[in-house]
Design an enzyme around this catalytic site. Structure first.
Site, PDB file in Angstrom:
ATOM      1  CD  GLU A  74      -3.062  -0.985   0.175  1.00 40.21           C
ATOM      2  OE1 GLU A  74      -3.084   0.016  -0.563  1.00 40.21           O
ATOM      3  OE2 GLU A  74      -3.883  -1.917   0.068  1.00 40.21           O
ATOM      4  NE  ARG A 106      -3.977   2.675  -0.823  1.00 43.99           N
ATOM      5  CZ  ARG A 106      -5.217   2.541  -0.407  1.00 43.99           C
ATOM      6  NH1 ARG A 106      -5.919   3.587  -0.071  1.00 43.99           N
ATOM      7  NH2 ARG A 106      -5.775   1.347  -0.312  1.00 43.99           N
ATOM      8  CG  ASP A 145      -5.466  -7.731  -7.536  1.00 42.96           C
ATOM      9  OD1 ASP A 145      -4.398  -7.954  -6.968  1.00 42.96           O
ATOM     10  OD2 ASP A 145      -6.381  -7.036  -7.036  1.00 42.96           O
ATOM     11  CD  GLU A 199     -10.717  -2.526  -8.291  1.00 35.74           C
ATOM     12  OE1 GLU A 199     -11.898  -2.260  -7.961  1.00 35.74           O
ATOM     13  OE2 GLU A 199      -9.739  -2.311  -7.558  1.00 35.74           O
ATOM     14  CB  THR A 214      -2.014  -1.451  -9.192  1.00 35.93           C
ATOM     15  OG1 THR A 214      -3.233  -2.176  -9.161  1.00 35.93           O
ATOM     16  CG2 THR A 214      -1.505  -1.274  -7.766  1.00 35.93           C
TER      17      THR A 214
HETATM   18  C1  DMJ Z   1      -6.491   0.033  -4.972  1.00 34.45           C
HETATM   19  O1  DMJ Z   1      -5.738   0.425  -3.878  1.00 34.45           O
HETATM   20  C2  DMJ Z   1      -5.643  -0.586  -6.034  1.00 34.45           C
HETATM   21  O2  DMJ Z   1      -6.325  -0.575  -7.237  1.00 34.45           O
HETATM   22  C3  DMJ Z   1      -5.249  -1.994  -5.711  1.00 34.45           C
HETATM   23  O3  DMJ Z   1      -4.537  -2.595  -6.743  1.00 34.45           O
HETATM   24  C4  DMJ Z   1      -6.464  -2.815  -5.434  1.00 34.45           C
HETATM   25  N1  DMJ Z   1      -7.366  -2.219  -4.511  1.00 34.45           N
HETATM   26  C5  DMJ Z   1      -7.636  -0.813  -4.511  1.00 34.45           C
HETATM   27  C6  DMJ Z   1      -8.918  -0.373  -5.156  1.00 34.45           C
HETATM   28  O4  DMJ Z   1      -9.953  -1.224  -5.134  1.00 34.45           O
END
Ligand code: DMJ
Length: 627
Positions: free
Chosen positions: A255, A259, A388, A522, A608
């Site tokens: 995270e 982020r 994922d 998503e 992501t």
């Molecule tokens: C986000 O923090 C990112 O997209 C991560 O890869 C998956 N979960 C959340 C959003 O749903």
């Protein structure tokens, strides 16, 4: 030998042994053969051999695993090797040209080089076997921001003009939603990690190890892209004055990386403001101790202060999670790019090496891996949660390398082939979905998180074999359609956390615990990619449906909130405005109503968390050299 003969008072060896002429000749022949053999054998020794380093010039003996053995760089075919090692090699060579030991020597010995200091991996010139260069002091590593900006093929915010008034109006509506989300966060929760819009206060949580301002860092680039100038300045000055990286507490490596590191890197690339770069690099270095495991596979949790790391309590047998350690590559390559410190690239390339070495059941990647033994711990496979973004980062690594990282492309293709063979199914009603796999048994469930895969498969279709391109575009469209159905079949027109295909049900949540929607991105992420790659107007239409539903069911007096049940039109709010709502959901929606040249896919790859990172265009090489 000849020397000995000429020494005064010392007879030649053969003479001293009392040999005659033919015997002398034979003896000499034997000795010269022996010498040739010994010297020739030097070349067969491993690169690390001390003898080799003693006898051969330094360059030939360097033995760095990243340096090509043969043929020399000039003869390398364009697609011969992954881009990352190639860039690394370039830097190592540049350093070598100045007589500096490669920076990673210092790093791997435990001390990371001080950026900008002459001692940052920099020594004196003159140890190389190349023609003697004038002695020079190594200049500090520099990233040439202007060169980078010139390398972009499109203006970052596009050229503008020529759009339908309706498209513009929709885009502006989404911009207004962003401003509303931001204003409320600033008013009630500024400096906290997220806004609690019902109770009008801030939430800190325990994902970021004491770091604060997750919403600020996640929102920076969206504010910039939407040209919310004043708001961007507020966010920027908070980062300058209040983003404290000297914190203690348990942080999720994943995270913090996607982020914070991602958000800071992107904002640096968008603005050229040094503060974002230096914070990203400082934070990146704080993540490195997580890789100190027997395999180099990082653990999931790290204390940013002490550097201690451990695995999630819920992860079986102390394992690391595929989607976590597999979602570092893009950011870490950029950390190397901006710092000149190869250690970041080395860490993520090692993850690849480990993954390539181990056997995959049916070609599939299970979600749990032991960082100690390097073996899979549990055979659960999913393209949704826990798996994922590992797949996402494979294809995006290839794209970000300007299509040179062929290793990533192959890993992606092999993985997708196995997924298609074992997990992709069609329901009785004709909906294509990707099931989960538990030790060979299929769970006919698709998580909201898995809905990013429509966009990913479309993005990857371009590189597929000619006869498979259309197949992958069709598969991407079918999955995106299914995810749209999961929204369309709910009463709020927002999708549940997970939907199933069993007991006669299709694309709906069948368990109470899976009916919630937490402002996740998503599905709209896939709409954006599908729109950019096909220009089928239905994707904009579907995106607009989401905007309307968000306004109707998630907008509350002081921000946006997730809802507990998408199947009721009098929803109960969860009192949380997730930072990814500003980073991703609103950004993807906004871009859906922008021209394709706004953050063009030719120039940018979204991490992501939807933070765009620049493609390393070939003509960018010059920028990362030692100045
Ligand atoms: C986000 O923090 C990112 O997209 C991560 O890869 C998956 N979960 C959340 C959003 O749903």
């Amino acid at each position: 030998m000849l020397l000995l003969r000429k020494l005064p008072g010392m007879p030649g060896w053969p003479a001293a042994l009392g040999l005659r002429l033919p015997q002398k000749f034979l003896f000499l022949l034997f000795l010269s053969g022996l010498l040739t053999l010994c010297f020739g054998a030097l070349f067969l020794l491993p690169d690390s051999s001390r003898f080799k380093r003693l006898f051969l010039p330094r360059r030939a003996a360097a033995g760095d695993p990243d340096l090509p053995r043969s043929p020399p760089a000039a003869a390398e075919p364009r697609h011969a090797s992954p881009a990352a090692p190639r860039r690394l090699r370039d830097k190592l060579r540049a350093a070598a040209r100045l007589g500096a030991p490669p920076a990673h020597t210092a790093a791997s010995a435990g001390g990371s080089p001080q950026r900008g200091q002459p001692g940052a991996g920099g020594a004196e010139a003159g140890t190389d076997s190349a023609p003697a260069a004038p002695r020079q002091t190594r200049a500090p590593f520099g990233f040439d921001y202007e060169t980078f900006r010139r390398s972009l093929r499109h203006p970052v915010l596009g050229r503008g003009g020529g759009e339908e008034p309706e498209t513009r109006a929709r885009r502006l509506k989404i911009r207004e939603m962003m401003k509303f989300a931001w204003d409320n966060y600033r008013r009630y929760a500024f400096g906290k990690n997220e806004l609690r819009p019902l109770t009008k206060n801030g939430h800190i949580g325990n994902m970021f190890g004491g770091l604060r301002g997750a919403t600020i860092v996640d929102a920076l680039d969206t504010l910039y892209i939407m040209e919310l100038g004043e708001e961007f300045q507020e966010a920027k000055s908070w980062v300058e004055k209040s983003l404290d990286l000297n914190v203690n507490g348990e942080a999720s490596l994943f995270e913090v990386n996607i982020r914070y590191v991602g958000g800071l890197l992107t904002t640096y690339y968008l603005t050229g403001e040094e503060v974002f770069k230096s914070k990203a690099l400082e934070l990146g270095e704080k993540l490195l101790p997580a890789f100190n495991t027997p395999t180099g596979i990082p653990r999931g949790v790290i204390n940013l202060g002490s550097g201690m790391s451990w695995s999630w309590g819920w992860a079986s047998a102390g394992s690391s999670i595929l989607a976590e350690f597999g979602t570092l590559h893009l950011e870490f390559l950029h950390l190397t790019e901006l710092s000149g410190n190869p250690v970041f690239t080395e860490k993520v390339m090692n993850i690849r090496k480990v993954l390539n070495r181990i056997e995959k059941p049916q070609g599939l990647y299970p979600n749990f891996l032991s960082p100690v033994t390097g073996n899979w711990v549990q055979h659960h496979v999913s393209i949704g949660g826990l798996g994922d973004s590992f797949y996402e980062y494979l294809i995006k690594s290839w794209l970000m390398s300007d299509k040179r990282d062929t290793e990533a492309k192959k890993m992606y293709n092999d993985a997708l082939e196995a997924i298609e063979k074992h997990l992709v199914k069609k329901s009785a009603g004709g909906l294509t979905y990707i099931a989960e796999w538990r030790g060979g048994i299929l769970d006919h469930k698709m998580g909201h998180l898995a809905c990013f895969s429509g966009g990913m498969i479309a993005l990857g279709a371009e590189q597929a074999a000619e006869e498979k391109k259309q197949h992958y575009m069709d598969l991407a469209a079918e999955i995106t359609h299914t995810c749209h159905e999961s929204y369309a079949r709910s009463d709020t027109k927002l999708g549940p956390e997970a939907f199933r295909f069993d007991s006669g049900m299709e694309a709906v949540a069948t368990r109470l615990s899976e009916r919630y929607y937490i402002l996740r991105p998503e599905v709209v992420e896939s709409y954006l990619y599908m729109w950019r790659l096909t220009h089928d107007p239905k994707y904009r239409q579907w995106g607009w449906e989401v905007v309307k539903a968000l306004e109707k069911y998630c907008r509350v007096e002081a921000g946006f909130s997730g809802i507990r049940d998408v199947y009721t039109t009098t929803p109960s709010h969860d009192n949380m405005q997730q930072s990814f709502f500003l980073a991703e959901t609103l950004k993807y929606l906004y871009l859906l109503f922008c021209d394709d040249d706004v953050l063009s896919l030719e120039d940018w790859v979204f991490n992501t968390e939807a933070h765009p990172l620049p493609v390393n265009h070939t003509n960018l090489k010059a920028k990362a050299s030692v100045q």
